[in-house]
Design an enzyme around this catalytic site. Structure first.
Site, PDB file in Angstrom:
ATOM      1  N   LYS A   1     -45.951 -47.259  18.231  1.00  0.00           N
ATOM      2  CA  LYS A   1     -45.910 -48.680  17.851  1.00  0.00           C
ATOM      3  C   LYS A   1     -44.871 -49.441  18.684  1.00  0.00           C
ATOM      4  O   LYS A   1     -45.151 -50.521  19.199  1.00  0.00           O
ATOM      5  CB  LYS A   1     -45.552 -48.799  16.361  1.00  0.00           C
ATOM      6  N   ASN A   2     -43.672 -48.869  18.792  1.00  0.00           N
ATOM      7  CA  ASN A   2     -42.590 -49.600  19.454  1.00  0.00           C
ATOM      8  C   ASN A   2     -42.740 -49.661  20.967  1.00  0.00           C
ATOM      9  O   ASN A   2     -41.996 -50.386  21.636  1.00  0.00           O
ATOM     10  CB  ASN A   2     -41.228 -49.008  19.071  1.00  0.00           C
TER      11      ASN A   2
ATOM     12  N   CYS B   1     -33.313 -59.480   7.865  1.00  0.00           N
ATOM     13  CA  CYS B   1     -34.378 -58.598   7.400  1.00  0.00           C
ATOM     14  C   CYS B   1     -33.727 -57.566   6.513  1.00  0.00           C
ATOM     15  O   CYS B   1     -32.513 -57.549   6.353  1.00  0.00           O
ATOM     16  CB  CYS B   1     -35.111 -57.946   8.553  1.00  0.00           C
TER      17      CYS B   1
ATOM     18  N   ARG C   1     -29.391 -58.555  12.133  1.00  0.00           N
ATOM     19  CA  ARG C   1     -30.136 -58.410  13.388  1.00  0.00           C
ATOM     20  C   ARG C   1     -30.205 -59.690  14.222  1.00  0.00           C
ATOM     21  O   ARG C   1     -31.267 -60.291  14.372  1.00  0.00           O
ATOM     22  CB  ARG C   1     -31.543 -57.887  13.109  1.00  0.00           C
TER      23      ARG C   1
ATOM     24  N   ASP D   1     -34.184 -44.740  13.391  1.00  0.00           N
ATOM     25  CA  ASP D   1     -35.494 -44.770  12.737  1.00  0.00           C
ATOM     26  C   ASP D   1     -35.873 -43.417  12.108  1.00  0.00           C
ATOM     27  O   ASP D   1     -36.924 -43.306  11.487  1.00  0.00           O
ATOM     28  CB  ASP D   1     -36.588 -45.191  13.736  1.00  0.00           C
TER      29      ASP D   1
ATOM     30  N   ARG E   1     -47.325 -50.829   8.181  1.00  0.00           N
ATOM     31  CA  ARG E   1     -46.812 -51.466   9.409  1.00  0.00           C
ATOM     32  C   ARG E   1     -46.611 -50.431  10.505  1.00  0.00           C
ATOM     33  O   ARG E   1     -46.687 -50.775  11.685  1.00  0.00           O
ATOM     34  CB  ARG E   1     -45.468 -52.144   9.129  1.00  0.00           C
TER      35      ARG E   1
HETATM   36  C1  UD1 Z   1     -35.815 -51.549  18.019  1.00  0.00           C
HETATM   37  C2  UD1 Z   1     -36.951 -50.894  17.269  1.00  0.00           C
HETATM   38  C3  UD1 Z   1     -36.465 -50.429  15.887  1.00  0.00           C
HETATM   39  C4  UD1 Z   1     -35.238 -49.546  16.034  1.00  0.00           C
HETATM   40  C5  UD1 Z   1     -34.166 -50.212  16.892  1.00  0.00           C
HETATM   41  C6  UD1 Z   1     -32.989 -49.308  17.190  1.00  0.00           C
HETATM   42  C7  UD1 Z   1     -38.923 -52.009  18.128  1.00  0.00           C
HETATM   43  C8  UD1 Z   1     -40.032 -52.958  17.887  1.00  0.00           C
HETATM   44  N1  UD1 Z   1     -38.039 -51.854  17.132  1.00  0.00           N
HETATM   45  O1  UD1 Z   1     -35.420 -52.699  17.283  1.00  0.00           O
HETATM   46  O2  UD1 Z   1     -37.524 -49.720  15.248  1.00  0.00           O
HETATM   47  O3  UD1 Z   1     -34.699 -49.289  14.743  1.00  0.00           O
HETATM   48  O4  UD1 Z   1     -34.735 -50.618  18.156  1.00  0.00           O
HETATM   49  O5  UD1 Z   1     -33.411 -48.134  17.781  1.00  0.00           O
HETATM   50  O6  UD1 Z   1     -38.844 -51.378  19.160  1.00  0.00           O
HETATM   51  N2  UD1 Z   1     -28.184 -56.601  18.121  1.00  0.00           N
HETATM   52  C9  UD1 Z   1     -27.323 -57.673  18.244  1.00  0.00           C
HETATM   53  N3  UD1 Z   1     -27.712 -58.719  19.056  1.00  0.00           N
HETATM   54  C10 UD1 Z   1     -28.893 -58.721  19.726  1.00  0.00           C
HETATM   55  C11 UD1 Z   1     -29.761 -57.629  19.590  1.00  0.00           C
HETATM   56  C12 UD1 Z   1     -29.382 -56.585  18.769  1.00  0.00           C
HETATM   57  O7  UD1 Z   1     -26.248 -57.700  17.656  1.00  0.00           O
HETATM   58  O8  UD1 Z   1     -29.166 -59.708  20.438  1.00  0.00           O
HETATM   59  C13 UD1 Z   1     -27.816 -55.477  17.209  1.00  0.00           C
HETATM   60  C14 UD1 Z   1     -28.769 -55.392  16.026  1.00  0.00           C
HETATM   61  O9  UD1 Z   1     -28.377 -56.257  15.002  1.00  0.00           O
HETATM   62  C15 UD1 Z   1     -28.628 -53.944  15.641  1.00  0.00           C
HETATM   63  C16 UD1 Z   1     -28.423 -53.253  16.982  1.00  0.00           C
HETATM   64  O10 UD1 Z   1     -28.005 -54.261  17.894  1.00  0.00           O
HETATM   65  O11 UD1 Z   1     -27.511 -53.749  14.822  1.00  0.00           O
HETATM   66  C17 UD1 Z   1     -29.653 -52.554  17.520  1.00  0.00           C
HETATM   67  O12 UD1 Z   1     -30.689 -53.466  17.684  1.00  0.00           O
HETATM   68  P1  UD1 Z   1     -31.819 -53.328  18.803  1.00  0.00           P
HETATM   69  O13 UD1 Z   1     -31.578 -52.112  19.622  1.00  0.00           O
HETATM   70  O14 UD1 Z   1     -31.932 -54.639  19.484  1.00  0.00           O
HETATM   71  O15 UD1 Z   1     -33.096 -53.071  17.905  1.00  0.00           O
HETATM   72  P2  UD1 Z   1     -34.494 -53.807  17.963  1.00  0.00           P
HETATM   73  O16 UD1 Z   1     -34.914 -54.013  19.365  1.00  0.00           O
HETATM   74  O17 UD1 Z   1     -34.470 -54.972  17.033  1.00  0.00           O
END
Ligand code: UD1
Length: 422
Positions: free
Chosen positions: A22-23, A118, A123, A307, A399
């Site tokens: 999915k990701n 969320c 996030r 995850d 999902r």
């Molecule tokens: C993706 C995955 C999700 C997984 C996560 C971490 C997808 C669709 N989802 O989510 O299943 O749990 O990676 O492996 O691929 N952060 C910030 N600022 C930002 C972006 C992120 O502070 O601009 C923080 C987030 O709040 C979180 C951490 O960084 O605490 C990790 O987030 P991120 O790696 O960006 O996860 P996602 O891409 O949202």
């Protein structure tokens, strides 16, 4: 709303086919915005999140067609007619923010609803936005929307991510493919899904080096073309079923799964007394002896995946001895703990760590969870518990897990979906 009923206590035995990731599929679908198409994606899982991304792309003007005997091929292409990602779609799925980079790079403009909070934390998307600004975009936040604009093309830049965010790496990587000149993304996330995205982008004509490392170098090109790409197997789905085999003391073949993608989990399972073996067609997972408590800490890839944290905690709840599970990626990702405790687990949370004291047996109960991985951890607990467990709010599972109850039932689990119950 559907629920899932499980009568626990049966060791799983058999084979489970692992679906496409999915990701990986979500950013790959967004990448269709970078070209006229057609972008042909094979091995696409049939999941609610994929349908959400398809409807978002359709709203941008793309044609999204499912093909093939099981509808596992997606053909995407067409002209972008709208650069707005509305709140109504983005609020359903945070990964919608992945259209931001491609829309901006291709059309010079994007208006994307801010994803907001969320269940597993605030996030934010600050890292995405700062990176796009470094590529020359003007970014404003207005009325709950991100408004990004650039006159002409984005410009290559040296970007150092303050944290190896998966989504930010993907957004900036996609944007940089069409930028003028060379971009370097340092401290990039290294998840296999990012490698899959970069491989497909290169097939579309992008010039990306450093795939699989924390330093991606992108030589921008004027345009990308369509391509054909098969999506990697879902390592989190594979890991989840590995935990299912382990928690029931069973033996399951995970067809199509790749051991290299779940190495950190496989090590933790090995320490806990679970055999995990690579085979020609996938992975074999087996547990004959006792489970032992093992400490894990979530980290960016190649560390232990956040995850998989909830599922591993369910497993530890019936292990001998204690286990400390530390969550470093998301600040609020222990929502499964009170529900597992209602099933007889003994888990205490202190800040970012949970102490799990193993119990001999869990007891079935009605439970519900607020996110995808938390929900599936309750299914795992139900498979091992005595008596009946009913997991409510199954839409979370839909999902991210394709025909979960069928895959588990085929290995002997007593599990069924009950439609329409509250
Ligand atoms: C993706 C995955 C999700 C997984 C996560 C971490 C997808 C669709 N989802 O989510 O299943 O749990 O990676 O492996 O691929 N952060 C910030 N600022 C930002 C972006 C992120 O502070 O601009 C923080 C987030 O709040 C979180 C951490 O960084 O605490 C990790 O987030 P991120 O790696 O960006 O996860 P996602 O891409 O949202």
């Amino acid at each position: 709303m559907d629920s899932i009923r499980i009568r626990g206590g049966r060791p799983l035995a058999g084979e489970i086919p692992i679906s496409g990731a999915k990701n990986a599929a979500l950013p790959l679908m967004a990448a269709a915005l970078l070209c006229q198409g057609p972008l042909i994606l094979e091995n696409v899982p049939r999941l609610a999140d994929i349908r959400t991304m398809a409807s978002l792309l359709a709203q941008h003007g793309l044609n999204v067609e499912r093909q093939g005997p099981e509808g596992r091929r997606l053909v995407l292409g067409g002209r972008i007619t709208s650069t707005e990602a509305p709140y109504d779609i983005v609020r359903k799925m945070r990964a919608s923010v992945l259209v931001l980079g491609p829309l901006l790079a291709r059309t010079g403009e994007a208006r994307v609803s801010l994803p907001g909070g969320c269940a597993i934390g605030t996030r934010p998307v600050d890292i995405h936005l700062k990176g796009l600004q470094e590529l020359g975009a003007e970014v404003r936040l207005e009325q709950g929307y991100i408004h990004a604009r650039v006159a002409g093309r984005l410009r290559g830049a040296q970007i150092v991510l303050p944290f190896a965010s998966v989504g930010a790496t993907e957004n900036l990587l996609m944007a940089a493919t069409l930028a003028e000149g060379r971009t370097e993304i340092a401290n990039a996330a290294r998840e296999p899904e990012i490698g899959d995205l970069a491989t497909c982008l290169n097939r579309m004509g992008a010039r990306i080096e450093g795939i699989g490392t924390d330093r991606l170098v992108i030589e921008g090109v004027r345009e990308l073309s369509g391509a054909r790409h098969a999506i990697i197997p879902d390592r989190i789905e594979a890991g989840t079923y590995a935990c299912a085999a382990a928690i029931t003391g069973g033996e399951v073949r995970l067809r199509g799964a790749r051991l290299e993608h779940i190495a950190a989990l496989a090590r933790a399972l090995g320490d806990a007394g679970v055999e995990v073996m690579e085979e020609a067609e996938g992975i074999l997972v087996r547990r004959a002896g006792k489970l032992k408590g093992v400490d894990v800490m979530t980290e960016p890839y190649p560390g232990f995946p956040t995850d998989m944290q909830a599922q591993f905690m369910a497993l530890m709840s019936v292990a001998e001895g204690a286990a400390m599970v530390t969550e470093t990626i998301f600040e609020n990702r222990f929502m499964h703990v009170p529900e597992l405790n209602r099933m007889g687990a003994r888990i205490n949370v202190h800040r970012a760590s949970a102490i799990v004291r193993g119990v001999k047996q869990l007891c079935g109960a009605p439970v519900m969870a607020t996110d995808l991985r938390a929900s599936v951890s309750l299914v795992l607990a139900g498979l091992a518990a005595k008596g009946e467990t009913i997991v409510h709010r199954v839409y979370h599972l839909d999902r991210g897990y394709e025909v979960l109850e069928q895959k588990l039932a085929a290995c002997g689990a007593d599990i069924e979906r009950i439609s329409g119950s509250a």
